[in-house]
Scaffold this active site. Structure first.
Site, short mmCIF file in Angstrom:
data_model
loop_
_atom_site.label_atom_id
_atom_site.label_comp_id
_atom_site.label_asym_id
_atom_site.label_seq_id
_atom_site.Cartn_x
_atom_site.Cartn_y
_atom_site.Cartn_z
N ASP A 1 -4.41 0.79 -9.44
CA ASP A 1 -5.86 0.63 -9.55
C ASP A 1 -6.28 0.33 -10.98
OD1 ASP A 1 -5.50 1.48 -7.00
OD2 ASP A 1 -6.51 3.40 -7.24
N GLU B 1 0.83 -1.21 0.00
CA GLU B 1 0.00 0.00 0.00
C GLU B 1 0.86 1.25 0.00
OE1 GLU B 1 -2.98 0.29 -1.25
OE2 GLU B 1 -3.91 -0.92 0.33
N HIS B 2 0.51 2.17 -0.87
CA HIS B 2 1.27 3.41 -1.07
C HIS B 2 2.70 3.12 -1.51
CE1 HIS B 2 -1.67 6.47 -0.01
NE2 HIS B 2 -2.11 5.67 0.93
N SER C 1 -13.33 2.93 -7.35
CA SER C 1 -14.47 3.21 -8.22
C SER C 1 -14.02 4.07 -9.39
CB SER C 1 -15.59 3.89 -7.44
OG SER C 1 -15.15 5.09 -6.87
N SER C 2 -13.11 5.03 -9.17
CA SER C 2 -12.70 5.89 -10.29
C SER C 2 -11.94 5.13 -11.36
CB SER C 2 -11.90 7.11 -9.86
OG SER C 2 -11.47 7.04 -8.57
N GLY D 1 -15.26 6.47 -3.16
CA GLY D 1 -14.45 7.05 -2.08
C GLY D 1 -14.20 6.06 -0.96
C1 GLA Z 1 -4.87 4.98 -4.51
C2 GLA Z 1 -4.05 5.20 -5.78
C3 GLA Z 1 -3.12 4.02 -6.05
C4 GLA Z 1 -2.30 3.66 -4.82
C5 GLA Z 1 -3.20 3.55 -3.58
C6 GLA Z 1 -2.41 3.35 -2.32
O1 GLA Z 1 -5.76 3.92 -4.69
O2 GLA Z 1 -4.90 5.40 -6.89
O3 GLA Z 1 -2.30 4.31 -7.14
O4 GLA Z 1 -1.28 4.58 -4.61
O5 GLA Z 1 -4.02 4.69 -3.42
O6 GLA Z 1 -1.69 2.17 -2.38
#
Ligand code: GLA
Length: 414
Positions: A202, A58-59, A157-158, A152
């Site tokens: 995503d 994550e991140h 979703s985006s 959100g």
């Molecule tokens: C959002 C971003 C992704 C990723 C995550 C965190 O979903 O769109 O690219 O950075 O946050 O892992």
């Protein structure tokens, strides 16, 4: 019958056509029927693009790290036909809103009448913009979409909307790109048009998802492969129903902190391109050079990248206990170092981690609200879900939404 796993965000499941009320089985049918209702004819095509849930990493995507998401069985469904004019007209069925725009007004982010695009329409307009920038044909279309991916909520979703529209324009535009290329164009729309500096995870998961498989992506080389999902575990998504606010600002700030860390560290570690190039051991030797906040953000990233690397052999050996442990560590790190959790996510995770059958639980996605992901022994999944819902509601006063999800296929023309 309509109800199995349609999110309450879809207000009207039944629709009235010529005074007759219909009940629909699926979002596919809802999209087709509502398109017919709105445009007076059947759509020429329908595409479906799923949301995603990330298990680990994550991140780290925008730090060239590794991610382990799945595409989920909730998706955006877009029914569409070529338009006879040069104007694209879109209906967001769940919002009961409509917008029209021209290629010429795209860069001003306005609709056909010169009014600013509503927030939801910035995603499809951004996709058209990114495709045009890439020299790809984007014939005007009329479209209607509906989705059961909560917005959100950290389940993309985006990206699912973006991937649906890339596929729609591919269908009408007479060009064809591999899924990863389509994902990159969606990311470009999000970065350069919507204004969120997101990574590739995503759009990648929405474009490249495979049924019953976990995806493993190297965000630097963009090489990826799939892994089997262990049969004995269920992936459970728990939605706190808390929706993030001001995320893009906080998100972009986290990204800037990571870039700042690379800039400072490259003073003594020449040649590093991103935090991916800094192993935890090396990081520990150089971390004193970083301001406190930058150090915390960067520590999360380098440790999380190491966790994702440790995860692969554990998954191959079927060691769910250790893999789940990595999820728990990830949550603590997102809470304490990256500071993207909120009290409701922490409550959801703490309750889950103490329940029988839970291997691991953590917030998923960007944070600041939304969902947790839980890895649970399959035979305990139902009992786990009820106990978690009850525990969370008792503690916070709000009912969550909890569902057992499965890994689905990526974006497709139906
Ligand atoms: C959002 C971003 C992704 C990723 C995550 C965190 O979903 O769109 O690219 O950075 O946050 O892992």
């Amino acid at each position: 019958m309509y109800h199995s796993h349609t999110h309450p965000a879809n207000t009207a499941a039944d629709s009235s056509i010529d005074g007759v009320t219909f009940m629909f089985d699926s979002l596919h049918e809802i999209a087709v029927a509502k398109f017919r209702e709105r445009f007076g004819e059947a759509p020429a095509h329908v595409v479906r693009a799923p949301g995603r849930v990330n298990l680990l990493g994550e991140h780290v995507d925008y730090n060239d790290g590794f991610v382990l998401p799945i595409a989920i069985d909730r998706a955006t469904w877009l029914a569409f036909s070529p338009s006879k004019t040069d104007q694209t007209t879109l209906t967001a069925a769940d919002l009961i809103e409509e917008v029209s725009f021209h290629p010429e007004t795209l860069s001003a982010k306005t609709d056909a009448e010169g009014k600013p695009l509503p927030a939801w329409a910035v995603y499809p307009a951004g996709v058209m913009w990114a495709l045009k920038e890439a020299g790809l044909e984007t014939p005007a279309l009329k479209g209607l979409y509906t989705s059961d991916v909560p917005q959100g909520a950290g389940v993309s979703s985006s990206a699912s909307v973006e991937m649906a529209f890339v596929l729609a324009w591919q269908t009408l535009g007479g060009w064809s790109l591999p899924p990863m290329e389509r994902a990159l164009l969606g990311q470009k729309a999000e970065n350069k048009y919507v204004g969120v500096n997101s990574g590739i995870m995503d759009q990648f998961a929405s474009a490249c998802g495979e049924q019953d498989r976990l995806l493993y992506l190297d965000c630097r080389s963009l090489e990826w492969h799939t892994l089997p999902l262990p049969q004995e575990v269920a992936i459970i998504i728990a939605d706190t129903k808390m929706r993030r606010t001001l995320t893009s600002g906080e998100y972009n700030k986290r990204r800037a902190d990571c870039e700042e860390a690379v800039r400072i560290l490259s003073g003594t570690l020449p040649g590093i391109q991103s935090l991916r190039d800094v192993p935890v051991k090396t990081f520990n030797q150089h971390a004193v050079r970083l301001p406190e906040q930058v150090e915390k953000r960067a520590r999360h990233v380098v440790e999380e990248i190491e966790r994702t690397q440790r995860a692969i052999p554990l998954l191959e050996q079927g060691d769910m206990a250790e893999f789940g442990n990595l999820l728990n560590q990830c949550h603590a790190s997102l809470r304490d170092l990256y500071e993207v959790s909120i009290p409701e996510l922490d409550v959801m995770v703490e309750i889950a981690q103490d329940l029988p059958g839970c291997y691991g639980a953590r917030l998923t996605g960007a944070g600041f609200g939304g969902c947790t992901v839980n890895l649970v022994a399959r035979e305990q999944a139902t009992a786990f879900s009820s106990a978690l819902a009850l525990g969370y509601e008792t503690e916070t006063g709000f009912p969550p939404e909890i569902y057992i999800c499965s890994a689905s296929k990526g974006a497709e023309l139906i």
